[in-house]
Design a protein around this motif. Structure first.
Motif, PDB file in Angstrom:
ATOM      1  N   ILE E   2       0.851  -1.179   0.000  1.00  0.00           N
ATOM      2  CA  ILE E   2       0.000   0.000   0.000  1.00  0.00           C
ATOM      3  C   ILE E   2       0.895   1.239   0.000  1.00  0.00           C
ATOM      4  O   ILE E   2       1.861   1.313   0.765  1.00  0.00           O
ATOM      5  CB  ILE E   2      -0.898   0.026   1.250  1.00  0.00           C
ATOM      6  CG1 ILE E   2      -1.796  -1.220   1.282  1.00  0.00           C
ATOM      7  CG2 ILE E   2      -1.721   1.293   1.318  1.00  0.00           C
ATOM      8  CD1 ILE E   2      -2.594  -1.354   2.557  1.00  0.00           C
ATOM      9  N   THR E   3       0.589   2.169  -0.879  1.00  0.00           N
ATOM     10  CA  THR E   3       1.373   3.391  -0.946  1.00  0.00           C
ATOM     11  C   THR E   3       0.457   4.602  -0.806  1.00  0.00           C
ATOM     12  O   THR E   3      -0.501   4.746  -1.570  1.00  0.00           O
ATOM     13  CB  THR E   3       2.113   3.501  -2.303  1.00  0.00           C
ATOM     14  OG1 THR E   3       2.702   2.238  -2.586  1.00  0.00           O
ATOM     15  CG2 THR E   3       3.171   4.582  -2.256  1.00  0.00           C
ATOM     16  N   ILE E   4       0.763   5.442   0.180  1.00  0.00           N
ATOM     17  CA  ILE E   4       0.001   6.676   0.330  1.00  0.00           C
ATOM     18  C   ILE E   4       0.969   7.813   0.035  1.00  0.00           C
ATOM     19  O   ILE E   4       1.993   7.947   0.707  1.00  0.00           O
ATOM     20  CB  ILE E   4      -0.572   6.803   1.756  1.00  0.00           C
ATOM     21  CG1 ILE E   4      -1.476   5.606   2.061  1.00  0.00           C
ATOM     22  CG2 ILE E   4      -1.331   8.096   1.932  1.00  0.00           C
ATOM     23  CD1 ILE E   4      -1.983   5.590   3.484  1.00  0.00           C
ATOM     24  N   GLN E   5       0.672   8.590  -1.022  1.00  0.00           N
ATOM     25  CA  GLN E   5       1.606   9.621  -1.442  1.00  0.00           C
ATOM     26  C   GLN E   5       1.017  11.001  -1.261  1.00  0.00           C
ATOM     27  O   GLN E   5       0.097  11.394  -1.973  1.00  0.00           O
ATOM     28  CB  GLN E   5       1.980   9.421  -2.905  1.00  0.00           C
ATOM     29  CG  GLN E   5       2.975   8.288  -3.095  1.00  0.00           C
ATOM     30  CD  GLN E   5       3.183   7.980  -4.553  1.00  0.00           C
ATOM     31  OE1 GLN E   5       2.466   8.498  -5.414  1.00  0.00           O
ATOM     32  NE2 GLN E   5       4.150   7.134  -4.839  1.00  0.00           N
ATOM     33  N   ASN E   6       1.548  11.723  -0.320  1.00  0.00           N
ATOM     34  CA  ASN E   6       1.205  13.132  -0.134  1.00  0.00           C
ATOM     35  C   ASN E   6      -0.311  13.361  -0.185  1.00  0.00           C
ATOM     36  O   ASN E   6      -0.807  14.233  -0.881  1.00  0.00           O
ATOM     37  CB  ASN E   6       1.896  13.960  -1.222  1.00  0.00           C
ATOM     38  CG  ASN E   6       1.899  15.427  -0.864  1.00  0.00           C
ATOM     39  OD1 ASN E   6       1.782  15.782   0.318  1.00  0.00           O
ATOM     40  ND2 ASN E   6       1.999  16.280  -1.863  1.00  0.00           N
ATOM     41  N   VAL E  47      -8.022   8.291   6.885  1.00  0.00           N
ATOM     42  CA  VAL E  47      -7.015   7.499   6.176  1.00  0.00           C
ATOM     43  C   VAL E  47      -7.600   6.142   5.788  1.00  0.00           C
ATOM     44  O   VAL E  47      -7.463   5.686   4.654  1.00  0.00           O
ATOM     45  CB  VAL E  47      -5.762   7.294   7.070  1.00  0.00           C
ATOM     46  CG1 VAL E  47      -4.845   6.227   6.460  1.00  0.00           C
ATOM     47  CG2 VAL E  47      -5.015   8.598   7.245  1.00  0.00           C
ATOM     48  N   MET E  48      -8.289   5.535   6.763  1.00  0.00           N
ATOM     49  CA  MET E  48      -8.829   4.226   6.493  1.00  0.00           C
ATOM     50  C   MET E  48      -9.877   4.269   5.382  1.00  0.00           C
ATOM     51  O   MET E  48      -9.908   3.395   4.507  1.00  0.00           O
ATOM     52  CB  MET E  48      -9.438   3.630   7.754  1.00  0.00           C
ATOM     53  CG  MET E  48      -9.574   2.134   7.654  1.00  0.00           C
ATOM     54  SD  MET E  48     -10.784   1.519   8.783  1.00  0.00           S
ATOM     55  CE  MET E  48     -12.274   2.183   8.060  1.00  0.00           C
ATOM     56  N   ASN E  49     -10.729   5.284   5.408  1.00  0.00           N
ATOM     57  CA  ASN E  49     -11.751   5.399   4.362  1.00  0.00           C
ATOM     58  C   ASN E  49     -11.111   5.551   2.987  1.00  0.00           C
ATOM     59  O   ASN E  49     -11.641   5.050   2.000  1.00  0.00           O
ATOM     60  CB  ASN E  49     -12.663   6.599   4.641  1.00  0.00           C
ATOM     61  CG  ASN E  49     -13.713   6.261   5.681  1.00  0.00           C
ATOM     62  OD1 ASN E  49     -13.991   5.093   5.936  1.00  0.00           O
ATOM     63  ND2 ASN E  49     -14.284   7.281   6.296  1.00  0.00           N
ATOM     64  N   ILE E  50      -9.991   6.263   2.939  1.00  0.00           N
ATOM     65  CA  ILE E  50      -9.323   6.433   1.646  1.00  0.00           C
ATOM     66  C   ILE E  50      -8.769   5.090   1.183  1.00  0.00           C
ATOM     67  O   ILE E  50      -8.927   4.711   0.020  1.00  0.00           O
ATOM     68  CB  ILE E  50      -8.221   7.504   1.755  1.00  0.00           C
ATOM     69  CG1 ILE E  50      -8.882   8.887   1.880  1.00  0.00           C
ATOM     70  CG2 ILE E  50      -7.293   7.460   0.542  1.00  0.00           C
ATOM     71  CD1 ILE E  50      -7.923  10.005   2.168  1.00  0.00           C
ATOM     72  N   LEU E  51      -8.169   4.334   2.088  1.00  0.00           N
ATOM     73  CA  LEU E  51      -7.650   3.021   1.707  1.00  0.00           C
ATOM     74  C   LEU E  51      -8.787   2.088   1.310  1.00  0.00           C
ATOM     75  O   LEU E  51      -8.666   1.270   0.402  1.00  0.00           O
ATOM     76  CB  LEU E  51      -6.861   2.404   2.868  1.00  0.00           C
ATOM     77  CG  LEU E  51      -5.537   3.095   3.192  1.00  0.00           C
ATOM     78  CD1 LEU E  51      -4.847   2.398   4.346  1.00  0.00           C
ATOM     79  CD2 LEU E  51      -4.620   3.112   1.963  1.00  0.00           C
ATOM     80  N   GLY E  60      -3.016  14.251  -4.005  1.00  0.00           N
ATOM     81  CA  GLY E  60      -2.179  13.111  -3.689  1.00  0.00           C
ATOM     82  C   GLY E  60      -2.883  11.830  -4.110  1.00  0.00           C
ATOM     83  O   GLY E  60      -3.985  11.886  -4.672  1.00  0.00           O
ATOM     84  N   GLN E  61      -2.235  10.696  -3.868  1.00  0.00           N
ATOM     85  CA  GLN E  61      -2.922   9.467  -4.252  1.00  0.00           C
ATOM     86  C   GLN E  61      -2.609   8.291  -3.340  1.00  0.00           C
ATOM     87  O   GLN E  61      -1.598   8.291  -2.636  1.00  0.00           O
ATOM     88  CB  GLN E  61      -2.623   9.100  -5.707  1.00  0.00           C
ATOM     89  CG  GLN E  61      -1.159   8.965  -6.036  1.00  0.00           C
ATOM     90  CD  GLN E  61      -0.964   8.633  -7.510  1.00  0.00           C
ATOM     91  OE1 GLN E  61      -1.907   8.375  -8.239  1.00  0.00           O
ATOM     92  NE2 GLN E  61       0.296   8.615  -7.937  1.00  0.00           N
ATOM     93  N   ALA E  62      -3.504   7.347  -3.362  1.00  0.00           N
ATOM     94  CA  ALA E  62      -3.337   6.136  -2.574  1.00  0.00           C
ATOM     95  C   ALA E  62      -3.372   4.951  -3.526  1.00  0.00           C
ATOM     96  O   ALA E  62      -4.263   4.868  -4.379  1.00  0.00           O
ATOM     97  CB  ALA E  62      -4.465   6.018  -1.556  1.00  0.00           C
ATOM     98  N   LEU E  63      -2.380   4.075  -3.413  1.00  0.00           N
ATOM     99  CA  LEU E  63      -2.256   2.957  -4.352  1.00  0.00           C
ATOM    100  C   LEU E  63      -2.232   1.635  -3.606  1.00  0.00           C
ATOM    101  O   LEU E  63      -1.679   1.546  -2.511  1.00  0.00           O
ATOM    102  CB  LEU E  63      -0.950   3.075  -5.151  1.00  0.00           C
ATOM    103  CG  LEU E  63      -0.629   4.427  -5.785  1.00  0.00           C
ATOM    104  CD1 LEU E  63       0.864   4.595  -5.956  1.00  0.00           C
ATOM    105  CD2 LEU E  63      -1.335   4.539  -7.123  1.00  0.00           C
ATOM    106  N   VAL E  64      -2.824   0.629  -4.194  1.00  0.00           N
ATOM    107  CA  VAL E  64      -2.668  -0.731  -3.715  1.00  0.00           C
ATOM    108  C   VAL E  64      -2.046  -1.523  -4.856  1.00  0.00           C
ATOM    109  O   VAL E  64      -2.606  -1.571  -5.953  1.00  0.00           O
ATOM    110  CB  VAL E  64      -4.013  -1.351  -3.300  1.00  0.00           C
ATOM    111  CG1 VAL E  64      -3.838  -2.839  -3.040  1.00  0.00           C
ATOM    112  CG2 VAL E  64      -4.543  -0.678  -2.062  1.00  0.00           C
TER     113      VAL E  64
END
Ligand SMILES: Nc1ncnc2c1ncn2[C@@H]1O[C@H](COP(=O)(O)OP(=O)(O)OP(=O)(O)O)[C@@H](O)[C@H]1O
Ligand SMILES: Nc1ncnc2c1ncn2[C@@H]1O[C@H](COP(=O)(O)OP(=O)(O)OP(=O)(O)O)[C@@H](O)[C@H]1O
Ligand SMILES: [Mg+2]
Ligand SMILES: [Mg+2]
Lengths: 269, 312, 253, 269, 253
Positions: E2-6, E47-51, E60-64
């Motif tokens: 999991i990557t959370i970027q800015n 944070v959890m809702n975004i994931l 920014g972006q969140a990646l799995v």
């Protein structure tokens, strides 16, 4: 822990719904498109030989009725009746619906009659209304009042029954008595239901207008349509229908605005 | 339009016909008789009757192709006159309409300024208009209160209106409550200028396209008329059966119309009486602004079809 | 003085009834601080609801100052396990609700509400609607609302359950401080044994199936309770005693 | 902590509401009382010279109509129409209401027309229905269908909008797609709203019956009342009204039963 | 991975916007067990809702696994802070929900559901409706429901918040045991510092206003973690480090 193998593909299909509404084409544009489509269908029907007037014909008739002031008079007369009947109906329906939802006795006593009258066509009420209330504005407003009251009371009642018990308990332990609980918990909590009732009631009010204006109306959209029907004057009927539809739509928009203000506390999709 | 030769119906087999009517004596008696006397079978027609509450809706249905024949009262005669349908036969002359007033009003002239209930576009409306005209009053001299017929009964009985244009049998109900009401005008008062005919109509296409069927139907109607004229009580009884109404009520209803038979109608058609009636109606409708002008009755009354059916 | 006499509470369920409380007896003295611990589903909330007047016992009775409880009243403030905030009111309006009901004037109401909003650390969210609050903030708002009406009995159902460690410690201290300044009766439900011992005069340990009281532990530690006390052997001993009272029951409801 | 002095009297007034319903006089007894009262009022009115028939007269007429089988036929004919129209209306309203609540585009396209038609009196639809659908059962059922559809669609729509977002999220994270969410979350969660819609729609269906049976009906309660009006046969009209009322009431009770089954998961007062 | 970027997340509020997350960066390796602690309102749930794919970052972006998260999926199981049980379904049906969605057959579904119902100790309440459950039982039902679909990433928002001490310990042990048997990525939000340290490979400490990560503490304690470990000095040291990272922030949101 038992291993459970479930399809684990990452959903990439649809974006989360709460966002969906905010972007993209604005809703009013779809509305406009829809109206254009609807008018197109109507025009199509009128061209394919069905016995209904084409839009230009109706437009022309509408122009005439506006020009000679008839439409304005009719709209004013009908609007007054609908507004009066609707407002009275809603104003009575909310406390009555509350009583029915709250007190078993009130429910037992009122429910059979509310249910009964909901199934009675407004046309059948008219002779009685005339006997009891004469032929002035009162019976007309009464018939409309009844329609909106009956639609709204059922919704309010259901709303009261559905209010989250925890919230009522919270108010009770804060010292609130029935009156306060009604005004400050039950009413706000059942606003979504009451609004359904009001919107349905508003529709019924307009839909009852023609019946109401069977009672000795000198003017009004319902009366105009009624007499146009006798004269087989379809363009006038269509002008009436469209006027009623547009007025109803406008009033509904006002209700929606009110709703947005009143229930903006809700988490909604 | 009659007598066209592009009639492709077989004369041997049965023809299906949808017939509309209104559930009162005027509207239903011929159908009751024809059914009882098996007149339809006799002319090779398989009829299916549909009851309606008014004339205009039947004409709508005729033009939508769902109905072949219908029945209209005097109030709807302007529809054939404006070309929406054709009259194939007359049925009766209405005699049931009255202008009534509360006790104390003795004269039409006294209606000035009074509240007068009227079911718009009906024969009640017509008789009121004629009566006012006769009394030298204009439509604006009274307070015209449009209401539906049943409402007039309750409104008059409870004293909400001073007068009304209304008809029997509804009038009987008012009389029960207000036995001393005053009848200010009746149909016969205007017999020389306007009569109130009820009629059977057919669609414009049927008349040109299915002339043979029209003729057969008219034959049925003619025979039924003659039976009705000869056996009045039996006709009442048959109609009451069809309408599921008490015979007394239907009898009272029947008393308020002058039933016509085929001989009389042939005569009236030939000597122009029918045209005169229709012309009179047309004048009224023009006055009432329902018609822009008064067309020649021959354009919508098929007199030759009616009389022609006798010889076939 | 709260008296619970042989209270049973059953709920109708499919094919019979479920015994949520099977004969509970408990006396709570005025101004006592009682905590209730026990496994999930043992009837803690049910006891509280009966004291609040929101449920009636199936048999037995519950009394406050010798009078049977027949309904809720502003003398008994309640903090619910599920917050129960009015979603259409802002934090401030929620806190003011009970004050309005009691007829407190506008200005005073505002002032008091502000005080308790500050206390729970929601000053910047006073005009926010509940739906914009995080879980812990909602719970703090519910606490402020119950405190604001200053009830003589405070019934608290896991009030610090969703609150972070720091705020929790602070709220515990605040609660004790207020309680010692103006005494009142507190019934405090928690599933945290440390918290139960730290706060209470007495810890009531309940067990499930049927819900009942298995042990009452007197906590003879002096007030004010401090952070150092948490590390004292006396505290640890009590804590272990309560812990084992809870532990040595049948595991889970 | 500031001391706040608030009235701290123990409330002894009202027992907790969740209990109140279960004990005391059963509701059906109040219903019965209410019916008796209502009939009394009616009888009183009929005696004081109002132009309405007294109960015995209506009873007698009812007996006659039952004896010759007319009432049974009429009831069957009308019941069939109302049921067909109502069921179709509800069956269409639920998915359409869902579409409107869920997809902005569908909402934009459909809403103006739903609103528009809601305000159109059924009487005005009839000529159009005859032109488009003839004079068989179709137009009659259509008019009733329209009435129930329009009442129900608005309620379903509002129900969908009011579904708790958390539940939808819970379903989404469990892998549910729109279809599943609709059938297994939105529908159950908005059942209380849909039921309001169905109950109001049921009332509208019956109230529209008279209008529907203006279209060349050979039998039916509405038709019977209509033709009784030609002869001003008030007892028959009352028999019709009461039959409609009772049938409507019974159907409503069935809905209520359904509701109790379907929403027994709710915490309710 | 999991990557959370800015990631920034703002909410529109009256008169402006509220910065819930102001630039969060975080990488979580596959099969890592990460716990998140921080004061109430610091943005943990956000944070959890975004994931979970339930909220989209404002920037920014969140990646799995290198793919941007565009919505929820059954690969990421979620336990919500507010339980979010379907009130019209029984416990069993709730637990089966995800399995039905995934098309698991009737018998297998039933068997798996029963397994997880037993695991959380709700065997006797399998056919009860949520409204008849206590707070802790609701939460346990939600846990069973999330476990049942066996997601490769498990996002848990204060899952043991309303659970009593004993059950909590048991559920913690169960969670760790399962995790070590079949590795998966777990993001676990809690406000209990002990719990955070006890469970995690890494503890992420967040702070509020704006929501951000202030410290990431690596927990180099061996698995399996035992009750004795809780008393070890190494544990206490880490616990204190995390505690002070949370503590020495501005007190409350
Ligand atoms: N309405 C109801 N119908 C049936 N059973 C109920 C109902 N309400 C509560 N119960 C049962 O009563 C028991 C006690 O519930 P209660 O809410 O008092 O537990 P609790 O001790 O507060 O648990 P927790 O710590 O999990 O909140 C539970 O087993 C629950 O299932
Ligand atoms: N819809 C919203 N509108 C406005 N502000 C919001 C909204 N949702 C969340 N917030 C704000 O965002 C911040 C972070 O919320 P979040 O729920 O992520 O906190 P949290 O760390 O989970 O707290 P807790 O431990 O109390 O649950 C809070 O200050 C909250 O007020
Ligand atoms: Mg509890
Ligand atoms: Mg949170």
């Amino acid at each position: 822990m038992t291993v459970v193998q479930v399809d684990t593909e990452v959903t990439t299909g649809s974006p989360p719904p709460p966002e969906r509404r905010r972007r993209g084409v604005p809703k009013s544009l779809w509305n406009a498109l829809s109206v254009v489509l609807g008018v197109g269908v109507w025009w199509g029907f009128s061209l394919t030989g069905f016995d209904i007037p084409a839009p230009p014909e109706v437009l022309k008739r509408g122009g005439e009725l506006i020009a000679d002031g008839t439409l304005a008079d009719d709209v004013l007369a009908s609007l007054g009746r609908v507004l009066a009947g609707f407002v009275l109906g809603v104003a009575l329906a909310i406390p009555v619906g509350f009583l029915m939802g709250w007190y078993g006795v009130a429910r037992g006593l009122l429910e059979p009659w509310v249910q009964f009258f909901r199934t009675i066509p407004p046309l059948a009420i008219i002779p009685l209304a005339v006997v009891l209330m004469g032929i002035g504005e009162t019976p007309k407003i009464f018939v409309i009042f009844l329609a909106s009251f009956l639609a709204c009371v059922i919704a309010t009642f259901q709303g009261v029954v559905n209010v989250d018990k925890t919230l009522i308990n919270a108010a009770r332990v804060l010292g609130a008595k029935d009156g306060t609980i009604f005004a400050r918990v039950v009413v706000p909590a059942s606003t979504p239901f009451i609004l359904v009732g009001m919107r349905v009631g508003l529709g019924s009010s307009w839909a009852t207008l023609v019946a109401a204006e069977l009672i000795a109306a000198q003017q009004g959209l319902g009366y105009r349509m009624q007499s146009a029907q006798l004269y087989y004057d379809l363009p006038t009927i269509f002008v009436g229908l469209i006027s009623i539809g547009v007025l109803g739509l406008l009033m509904d928009r006002v209700l929606l605005l009110a709703e947005r203000r009143l229930t903006n506390w809700q988490e909604r999709r | 339009a009659c007598g066209s030769s592009d009639d492709n119906e077989s004369s041997g087999g049965t023809t299906k016909v949808n017939f509309g009517y209104i559930a009162d004596f005027n509207g239903a008696s011929l159908l009751a008789v024809a059914d009882d006397q098996k007149l339809w079978e006799k002319h090779g027609i398989e009829v299916s009757t549909k009851v309606f509450t008014n004339g205009p809706l039947q004409i709508t249905a005729i033009n939508a192709g769902d109905l072949d024949f219908g029945y209209i009262g005097p109030g709807a005669v302007w529809l054939p006159a404006s070309g929406k349908a054709k009259i194939v036969a007359l049925n009766s002359l209405g005699n049931a309409d009255r202008v009534i007033a509360q006790p104390g009003i003795t004269d039409l002239a006294q209606l000035k300024g009074k509240k007068v209930g009227v079911p718009e576009g009906t024969s009640g409306d017509m008789i009121l208009t004629l009566a006012l005209e006769k009394a030298g009053l204009s439509a604006t001299d009274i307070q015209r209160v449009p209401m539906d017929p049943a409402t007039i009964v309750s409104a008059f009985a409870s004293g909400q209106i001073d007068a009304a244009g209304i008809w029997y049998p509804l009038l009987n109900n008012i009389k029960q409550k207000k036995p001393d009401l005053v009848e200010l005008a009746k149909n016969e008062d205007f017999a020389d200028s306007v009569s109130f005919p009820t009629a059977f109509v057919a669609g414009n296409e049927a008349v040109s396209g299915k002339a043979d069927t029209v003729t057969k139907v008219v034959q049925v109607l003619r025979e039924a008329m003659d039976f009705r004229a000869a056996n009045h009580d039996k006709a009442v009884e048959l109609t009451a059966g069809l309408l599921k109404q008490p015979a007394d009520a239907v009898k009272a209803d029947a008393a308020n119309s002058k039933m016509l038979d085929s001989k009389t109608l042939d005569g009236y058609t030939a000597d122009g009486t029918v045209d005169k009636w229709l012309k009179g109606m047309g004048d009224y409708f023009v006055g009432a602004k329902k018609l822009p002008d008064n067309p020649d009755p021959s354009t919508y009354y098929l007199g030759s079809v009616f009389t022609g059916a006798a010889s076939k | 003085m709260i008296t619970i006499q042989n209270v049973r509470k059953t709920f109708p369920i499919k094919g019979g009834e479920f015994v949520a409380l099977g004969g509970v007896d408990l006396d709570i003295a005025d101004n006592e601080f009682v905590t209730v611990v026990g496994p999930s589903g043992c009837g803690k909330t049910t006891v509280m609801n009966i004291l609040a007047g929101l449920e009636t016992p199936t048999s037995g009775q519950a009394l406050v100052r010798e009078k049977e409880i027949t309904g809720p009243g502003p003398d008994r403030g309640v903090i619910f396990q599920q917050y129960a905030l009015f979603p259409w009111l802002t934090v401030r309006k929620n806190v003011e609700f009970g004050l309005r009901t009691a007829g407190v004037g506008r200005d005073e109401r505002r002032e008091r509400a502000q005080h308790f909003i500050d206390l729970v650390g929601l000053h910047d969210f006073a005009d926010a609607l509940p739906r914009t609050l995080s879980g812990g903030m909602k719970q703090r708002c519910a606490i402020a609302r119950a405190y604001a009406v200053n009830p003589s009995i405070l019934l608290m159902d896991e009030p610090f359950g969703a609150v972070d460690a720091l705020t929790r410690v602070r709220l515990q201290e605040q609660l004790l401080q207020t309680w010692s300044q103006e005494k009142r009766t507190v019934v405090f439900i928690t599933h945290d044994v440390d918290e139960a011992v730290f706060l209470a005069n007495r810890v009531v340990v309940m067990a499930a199936r049927p819900g009942r009281i298995v042990e009452i532990v007197d906590v003879d530690l002096p007030y004010p309770r401090t952070e150092e006390l948490r590390l004292s052997p006396a505290f640890t001993a009590l804590r272990n005693r309560v812990w084992s009272a809870v532990y040595h029951q049948e595991p889970i409801a």
